[in-house]
Design an enzyme around this catalytic site. Structure first.
Site, short mmCIF file in Angstrom:
data_model
loop_
_atom_site.label_atom_id
_atom_site.label_comp_id
_atom_site.label_asym_id
_atom_site.label_seq_id
_atom_site.Cartn_x
_atom_site.Cartn_y
_atom_site.Cartn_z
N HIS A 312 56.30 -28.98 -44.79
CA HIS A 312 56.48 -30.40 -44.49
C HIS A 312 57.53 -30.97 -45.43
CE1 HIS A 312 55.53 -34.64 -43.84
NE2 HIS A 312 54.91 -34.25 -42.73
N ASP A 369 50.00 -30.28 -37.60
CA ASP A 369 50.13 -29.72 -36.26
C ASP A 369 49.48 -28.36 -36.10
OD1 ASP A 369 51.62 -31.82 -35.14
OD2 ASP A 369 53.41 -31.12 -36.17
N1 ACO Z 1 58.28 -20.81 -42.23
C1 ACO Z 1 59.02 -20.04 -43.06
N2 ACO Z 1 59.80 -20.52 -44.02
C2 ACO Z 1 59.84 -21.86 -44.18
C3 ACO Z 1 59.11 -22.73 -43.35
C4 ACO Z 1 58.29 -22.16 -42.36
N3 ACO Z 1 57.56 -22.93 -41.54
N4 ACO Z 1 59.35 -24.01 -43.72
C5 ACO Z 1 60.21 -23.95 -44.73
N5 ACO Z 1 60.51 -22.64 -45.02
C6 ACO Z 1 61.36 -22.16 -46.10
C7 ACO Z 1 62.85 -22.35 -45.78
O1 ACO Z 1 63.38 -21.21 -45.13
C8 ACO Z 1 63.41 -22.55 -47.16
O2 ACO Z 1 63.50 -21.27 -47.77
P1 ACO Z 1 64.71 -20.95 -48.82
O3 ACO Z 1 64.51 -21.90 -49.95
O4 ACO Z 1 64.53 -19.51 -49.15
O5 ACO Z 1 65.97 -21.24 -48.04
C9 ACO Z 1 62.33 -23.34 -47.89
O6 ACO Z 1 61.10 -22.98 -47.24
C10 ACO Z 1 62.51 -24.86 -47.83
O7 ACO Z 1 62.70 -25.22 -46.46
P2 ACO Z 1 63.46 -26.55 -45.99
O8 ACO Z 1 63.92 -26.35 -44.58
O9 ACO Z 1 64.48 -26.95 -47.01
O10 ACO Z 1 62.30 -27.61 -46.05
P3 ACO Z 1 62.32 -29.04 -45.36
O11 ACO Z 1 61.49 -29.91 -46.18
O12 ACO Z 1 63.72 -29.48 -45.06
O13 ACO Z 1 61.66 -28.76 -43.92
C11 ACO Z 1 60.06 -28.60 -42.19
C12 ACO Z 1 60.39 -29.19 -43.58
C13 ACO Z 1 61.18 -29.00 -41.19
C14 ACO Z 1 58.75 -29.21 -41.68
C15 ACO Z 1 59.95 -27.08 -42.29
O14 ACO Z 1 58.93 -26.72 -43.20
C16 ACO Z 1 59.72 -26.42 -40.94
O15 ACO Z 1 60.68 -26.15 -40.20
N6 ACO Z 1 58.43 -26.15 -40.55
C17 ACO Z 1 58.12 -25.59 -39.28
C18 ACO Z 1 58.15 -26.70 -38.19
C19 ACO Z 1 56.94 -27.64 -38.28
O16 ACO Z 1 55.81 -27.22 -38.45
N7 ACO Z 1 57.21 -28.94 -38.12
C20 ACO Z 1 56.16 -29.97 -38.14
C21 ACO Z 1 56.20 -30.76 -39.40
S1 ACO Z 1 54.87 -31.95 -39.41
C22 ACO Z 1 55.41 -33.24 -38.45
O17 ACO Z 1 56.58 -33.46 -38.30
C23 ACO Z 1 54.42 -34.11 -37.79
#
Ligand code: ACO
Length: 442
Positions: A312, A369
């Site tokens: 998140h 979610d």
């Molecule tokens: N699975 C695997 N790796 C992940 C995930 C995931 N779900 N989420 C983040 N990471 C990793 C990224 O690859 C990154 O790794 P790195 O540092 O080696 O490059 C690190 O964790 C940080 O990720 P960011 O994308 O910078 O985190 P951000 O805060 O921008 O993204 C987000 C948050 C979009 C929710 C992300 O965690 C994601 O894509 N999750 C999956 C989609 C999801 O569940 N969305 C619902 C969110 S809740 C809502 O909106 C109601």
């Protein structure tokens, strides 16, 4: 909104073109720190650049407090755990919109208005016949909510005097619209709202009652739906709420502002993730439950796959909503005697991920979610309606923000600045004398 008491008297100093500028500092009620840059451009000529508003506070708000490091989510000062445990959705909607929990008389009045406003104008009911088969339910919802302003124009003028009625009307009618769009998509006869049912029971009955098999309202399902809607009620300045505020800042009516918020929520980066979780769990199930392959894919930096329902932007610790939803999920499946292999896969995925260094180092926890779709699926709600359910829950938050914004004397039309990077002034050539375009930055 009076902000004087939040200014500390301290300033942040910035030196631009050899000149010092002092920017006032303010600290919010829960200790959040901010630098007020509102006079920066008029004094220095400089603006700030902040893609995605990662560091930009667009307003001060008294509705929701969120601390992602410590898993705190409060509506109007009340913890989400307590609200989900002890309140019904309509009570929490009242709290978000009015600022205080209702008394018995206030709640009864609010519920009474919702009952009275639950029906749709019959001309609106015909709209459902004109959408092509397979139309996305979020598209139908957004269009129908926008058209409410032409069917109920008396509330569009002087909206602040009638905000209570408008809130009750939208919250009640959106439930009817959501259920009707499902019935139409299924080719089933419409089921009208009933005065003797609660908000959630009414929705379930409108969705699933049948002339050949009357729907039996299950209190465990009603309780789970109440919790889900409460947990989605507000999440401060997220994309759809900021959209409602931005559109409303031009003094657009509440219906049209909320319709814009629904469109923003539709996006897969925002409200669409609950559907994506179920699709991912189904893929894992089809691969004979081989979830370790999916964990390895999610960890592989060369693979764009992500474990949907994990991580998140704001929560860098447990999402406080997830535990409540996980417990409700167990309750619903038990009460309905449903054995869903997707729940077993979800539990195992969570267990493995929470003990894996990749997820631990990045603070990736299951989010709101992760389990919600399994509940919706067990209840019988199709996956393309999961985001509609999110919208029904988020309505009170959108209304509360629209109302707060319109009442805030500091608020002005939303109008960000930009850094222009296009061509400098050039002369127009006649069409026959123009060369091939070689513009950059398009
Ligand atoms: N699975 C695997 N790796 C992940 C995930 C995931 N779900 N989420 C983040 N990471 C990793 C990224 O690859 C990154 O790794 P790195 O540092 O080696 O490059 C690190 O964790 C940080 O990720 P960011 O994308 O910078 O985190 P951000 O805060 O921008 O993204 C987000 C948050 C979009 C929710 C992300 O965690 C994601 O894509 N999750 C999956 C989609 C999801 O569940 N969305 C619902 C969110 S809740 C809502 O909106 C109601």
């Amino acid at each position: 909104m009076k902000l004087d008491k939040y200014y500390t008297g301290e300033t942040a100093k910035v030196n631009l073109d050899g000149k010092d500028y002092e920017l006032p500092i303010l600290i919010g009620e829960e200790g959040e720190k901010a630098i007020d840059i509102s006079a920066l451009r008029s004094q220095s000529g400089y603006i700030t650049l902040d893609y995605g508003y990662m560091n930009t506070g667009s307003c001060a708000s008294a509705i929701t407090y969120l601390d992602g490091e410590n898993s705190v989510l409060n509506y109007r000062g009340y913890s989400i755990d307590e609200l989900a445990d002890k309140c019904i959705f309509v009570e929490v909607a009242y709290l978000l919109i009015h600022g205080c929990l209702p008394t018995e008389a206030e709640l009864a009045n609010f519920q009474d208005m919702m009952r009275r406003y639950a029906l749709l104008h019959e001309d609106m009911v015909h709209f459902f016949d004109r959408f092509p088969p397979g139309s996305p339910p979020m598209s139908i919802l957004s269009s129908m909510v926008n058209s409410l302003c032409v069917f109920y124009p008396e509330m569009v003028n002087n909206p602040m005097e009638k905000i209570d009625k408008m809130a009750a009307r939208i919250i009640s009618k959106v439930r009817t619209i959501a259920a009707f769009s499902y019935r139409k998509a299924m080719g089933h006869q419409l089921v009208y709202p009933r005065h003797d049912y609660s908000y959630c029971a009414n929705f379930l009955n409108m969705m699933f009652d049948s002339p050949v098999e009357p729907y039996e309202v299950n209190p465990v399902v009603v309780s789970a739906l109440n919790k889900l809607l409460i947990l989605h009620g507000d999440h401060e300045q997220n994309c759809s709420t900021s959209t409602v505020r931005m559109v409303g800042s031009a003094h657009v009516n509440l219906y049209a502002s909320i319709s814009a918020g629904i469109s923003a929520l539709w996006g897969p980066l925002h409200g669409g993730a609950n559907q994506a979780v179920i699709e991912m769990l189904q893929r894992i199930h089809r691969s004979r439950g081989n979830y370790r392959t999916f964990i390895d894919k999610a960890k592989d930096p060369k693979d764009p796959f992500r474990l949907v329902g994990f991580g998140h932007r704001v929560y860098k610790s447990h999402d406080p909503r997830c535990t409540i939803i996980k417990n409700a999920c167990n309750d619903v499946l038990k009460a309905l005697n449903v054995k869903d292999p997707l729940l077993d896969i979800a539990r195992e995925l969570e267990e493995v991920a929470l003990n894996d260094d990749y997820f631990k180092e990045r603070n990736l926890y299951p989010n709101v979610d992760f389990y919600s779709g399994i509940i919706y699926k067990a209840i019988g709600i199709p996956s393309d309606m999961f985001t509609v359910m999110f919208a029904v829950g988020r309505l009170p938050g959108w209304i509360a923000h629209w109302k707060e914004m319109r009442n805030d004397k500091n608020y002005r039309i939303g109008r960000p600045r930009q850094i222009y990077v296009g061509p400098t002034t050039r002369r127009l050539s006649p069409i026959g004398a123009r060369g091939v375009c070689n513009c950059e930055n398009i």
